[in-house]
Each structure stands twice: as C-alpha cells, then as structure tokens.
Design a protein around this motif. Structure first.
Motif, PDB file in Angstrom:
ATOM      1  N   ALA A   5       0.815  -1.214   0.000  1.00 54.04           N
ATOM      2  CA  ALA A   5       0.000   0.000   0.000  1.00 54.04           C
ATOM      3  C   ALA A   5       0.852   1.269   0.000  1.00 54.04           C
ATOM      4  O   ALA A   5       0.397   2.316  -0.414  1.00 54.04           O
ATOM      5  CB  ALA A   5      -0.946  -0.002   1.192  1.00 54.04           C
ATOM      6  N   LYS A   6       2.100   1.151   0.448  1.00 60.37           N
ATOM      7  CA  LYS A   6       2.988   2.325   0.464  1.00 60.37           C
ATOM      8  C   LYS A   6       3.315   2.810  -0.936  1.00 60.37           C
ATOM      9  O   LYS A   6       3.736   3.935  -1.141  1.00 60.37           O
ATOM     10  CB  LYS A   6       4.268   2.008   1.225  1.00 60.37           C
ATOM     11  CG  LYS A   6       4.064   2.132   2.718  1.00 60.37           C
ATOM     12  CD  LYS A   6       5.379   2.354   3.420  1.00 60.37           C
ATOM     13  CE  LYS A   6       5.161   2.510   4.877  1.00 60.37           C
ATOM     14  NZ  LYS A   6       5.246   3.631   5.567  1.00 60.37           N
ATOM     15  N   LYS A   7       3.127   1.929  -1.928  1.00 63.03           N
ATOM     16  CA  LYS A   7       3.422   2.313  -3.319  1.00 63.03           C
ATOM     17  C   LYS A   7       2.241   3.031  -3.960  1.00 63.03           C
ATOM     18  O   LYS A   7       2.365   3.602  -5.023  1.00 63.03           O
ATOM     19  CB  LYS A   7       3.732   1.061  -4.147  1.00 63.03           C
ATOM     20  CG  LYS A   7       4.992   0.349  -3.733  1.00 63.03           C
ATOM     21  CD  LYS A   7       5.262  -0.777  -4.718  1.00 63.03           C
ATOM     22  CE  LYS A   7       5.915  -1.946  -4.038  1.00 63.03           C
ATOM     23  NZ  LYS A   7       5.464  -3.234  -4.508  1.00 63.03           N
ATOM     24  N   GLU A  74     -10.495  -3.615   3.483  1.00 60.55           N
ATOM     25  CA  GLU A  74      -9.747  -2.458   3.979  1.00 60.55           C
ATOM     26  C   GLU A  74      -9.591  -1.414   2.884  1.00 60.55           C
ATOM     27  O   GLU A  74      -9.609  -1.736   1.691  1.00 60.55           O
ATOM     28  CB  GLU A  74      -8.376  -2.894   4.534  1.00 60.55           C
ATOM     29  CG  GLU A  74      -7.570  -3.758   3.598  1.00 60.55           C
ATOM     30  CD  GLU A  74      -6.301  -4.302   4.221  1.00 60.55           C
ATOM     31  OE1 GLU A  74      -6.089  -4.164   5.437  1.00 60.55           O
ATOM     32  OE2 GLU A  74      -5.501  -4.869   3.459  1.00 60.55           O
ATOM     33  N   ILE A  75      -9.500  -0.156   3.337  1.00 53.92           N
ATOM     34  CA  ILE A  75      -9.274   0.969   2.424  1.00 53.92           C
ATOM     35  C   ILE A  75      -8.004   1.650   2.918  1.00 53.92           C
ATOM     36  O   ILE A  75      -8.037   2.420   3.882  1.00 53.92           O
ATOM     37  CB  ILE A  75     -10.463   1.959   2.447  1.00 53.92           C
ATOM     38  CG1 ILE A  75     -11.766   1.256   2.065  1.00 53.92           C
ATOM     39  CG2 ILE A  75     -10.188   3.137   1.507  1.00 53.92           C
ATOM     40  CD1 ILE A  75     -13.018   2.124   2.224  1.00 53.92           C
ATOM     41  N   LEU A  76      -6.889   1.317   2.287  1.00 51.88           N
ATOM     42  CA  LEU A  76      -5.599   1.824   2.766  1.00 51.88           C
ATOM     43  C   LEU A  76      -5.250   3.099   2.011  1.00 51.88           C
ATOM     44  O   LEU A  76      -5.137   3.098   0.786  1.00 51.88           O
ATOM     45  CB  LEU A  76      -4.509   0.760   2.566  1.00 51.88           C
ATOM     46  CG  LEU A  76      -4.797  -0.577   3.244  1.00 51.88           C
ATOM     47  CD1 LEU A  76      -3.756  -1.623   2.848  1.00 51.88           C
ATOM     48  CD2 LEU A  76      -4.843  -0.428   4.764  1.00 51.88           C
ATOM     49  N   PHE A  77      -5.111   4.173   2.775  1.00 55.87           N
ATOM     50  CA  PHE A  77      -4.870   5.483   2.183  1.00 55.87           C
ATOM     51  C   PHE A  77      -3.539   6.022   2.668  1.00 55.87           C
ATOM     52  O   PHE A  77      -3.253   5.991   3.863  1.00 55.87           O
ATOM     53  CB  PHE A  77      -6.007   6.438   2.569  1.00 55.87           C
ATOM     54  CG  PHE A  77      -5.774   7.857   2.126  1.00 55.87           C
ATOM     55  CD1 PHE A  77      -5.821   8.193   0.781  1.00 55.87           C
ATOM     56  CD2 PHE A  77      -5.493   8.855   3.052  1.00 55.87           C
ATOM     57  CE1 PHE A  77      -5.604   9.498   0.364  1.00 55.87           C
ATOM     58  CE2 PHE A  77      -5.265  10.169   2.635  1.00 55.87           C
ATOM     59  CZ  PHE A  77      -5.323  10.480   1.293  1.00 55.87           C
ATOM     60  N   GLN A  78      -2.731   6.500   1.720  1.00 56.38           N
ATOM     61  CA  GLN A  78      -1.435   7.046   2.126  1.00 56.38           C
ATOM     62  C   GLN A  78      -1.524   8.555   2.323  1.00 56.38           C
ATOM     63  O   GLN A  78      -1.896   9.282   1.401  1.00 56.38           O
ATOM     64  CB  GLN A  78      -0.358   6.712   1.089  1.00 56.38           C
ATOM     65  CG  GLN A  78       1.015   7.133   1.579  1.00 56.38           C
ATOM     66  CD  GLN A  78       2.141   6.573   0.740  1.00 56.38           C
ATOM     67  OE1 GLN A  78       2.041   6.530  -0.471  1.00 56.38           O
ATOM     68  NE2 GLN A  78       3.206   6.159   1.379  1.00 56.38           N
TER      69      GLN A  78
END
Ligand SMILES: Nc1ncnc2c1ncn2[C@@H]1O[C@H](COP(=O)(O)OP(=O)(O)OP(=O)(O)O)[C@@H](O)[C@H]1O
Ligand SMILES: [Mg+2]
Length: 158
Positions: A5-7, A74-78
């Motif tokens: 997710a970090k990308k 999940e909704i992974l937001f950076q």
C-alpha cells in the motif's frame, strides 16, 4: 498489505458493504479491490447499480451508519505529508484525524450539482471555504488560491 500500500495512494482490498433494508440485506459491494497510483487519474466504469457511488461514499465515510455496514475489507490510504498508510475503514468519521483528511486530502464532487452545490454561494466561495478550513491562510489568500484552481481547470473566475 501495508508495504504494498505504500506504493499507492489508495489500495482497496476485498471491500464488502451491505445495506439493511425492509426487504432484507442488499449486498451493494461484494469484494471490491482496486489500486490508485500517485499522480494518476483513474476512471471507474460499470453498469448502473454496480457500486461505483457506494464505493466512493464508503471512501468518504458518507454512508448512513445505521443502514449500512462495512462487513469486510480495507481501504488503505497514504497520507500526503507523512507518507503514513491508514485504514479508512478503522477510523471514526467524526474523528479529528478524518476531519483533517476529508476536504483536504480526499474530496468528492457529487453527481448532481443542483443538489450538492448551494445556489446561494458562488463556486469560488465554496472552494474558499474548504481552503480556509484546512490551511492557515487569510481570506484574501484563500480567494487567490481558489482563483488559481479555477484557472487550472479553465473555468472563469467570476
Ligand atoms: N441507501 C441504499 N439502500 C439500499 N441499497 C442501496 C442504497 N444505496 C445503494 N444501494 C444499492 O447498492 C448498489 C450499488 O449502487 P450504486 O449507487 O453504488 O451504483 P452506481 O454504480 O453508482 O450506479 P449509477 O451508475 O446508476 O450511479 C445498488 O444495488 C443499489 O441499489
Ligand atoms: Mg452512481
């Protein structure tokens, strides 16, 4: 999942959202997964009723909590400045954290301008309102920023 997710700006994994209705449970989203890259534009296309708006409203945390539930996923937001990845399904929509994100790092333009924009205020004023809420600027500076973004999308500023 966090490392991958970090990308991305946004990573949605296996999102399930159900509505409780008088006729029973509506399984509006049944395992939505998508990736949004930084600096890219993404279009979500599909037949009417396939879940585009429910996906957007879930990200914005705008669905009525009594009628609607996130069952899984999940909704992974950076985050923009810190680069930290957070799961939007896990945070409260009224929390200080989410208030600092909504309207600043994530925003939504609604489908129907007649009901979602106030006819009493100009579009410029409504853009200024969001800027003043999130940034340490004077009304004059906010006005200049609003004009700048209207120019960027080739809209007349008056
Ligand atoms: N408040 C609600 N109560 C019950 N079911 C709902 C509710 N809102 C949406 N749904 C259901 O969720 C599913 C997805 O709807 P959604 O509005 O996301 O579709 P859409 O892809 O945005 O369609 P359109 O292209 O017509 O805008 C549909 O089956 C819809 O009936
Ligand atoms: Mg829709």
């Amino acid at each position: 999942m966090q490392n991958e997710a970090k990308k991305n700006l946004l990573t949605i994994n296996n999102l399930k959202v159900y509505f409780n209705t008088l006729e029973g449970v509506v399984r509006a989203l049944e395992g939505v997964s998508l990736r949004m890259k930084h600096g890219k534009t993404m279009g979500l296309v599909g037949e009417s009723g396939c879940g585009k708006s429910v996906t957007a409203h879930t990200i914005m945390k705008l669905l009525p909590p009594k009628l609607c539930k996130i069952m899984d996923g999940e909704i992974l937001f950076q985050r923009r400045e810190s680069g930290e990845v957070i799961d939007l399904t896990k945070i409260d929509r009224q929390s200080q954290l989410y208030r600092s994100i909504r309207g600043h790092e994530i925003a939504m333009i609604f489908q129907e301008p007649m009901t979602s924009l106030s006819p009493l205020y100009t579009v410029g004023n409504q853009i200024m309102e969001a800027i003043l809420l999130h940034r340490q600027v004077t009304p004059k500076e906010a006005r200049e920023l609003a004009i700048e973004v209207l120019r960027a999308v080739a809209q007349p500023e008056k």
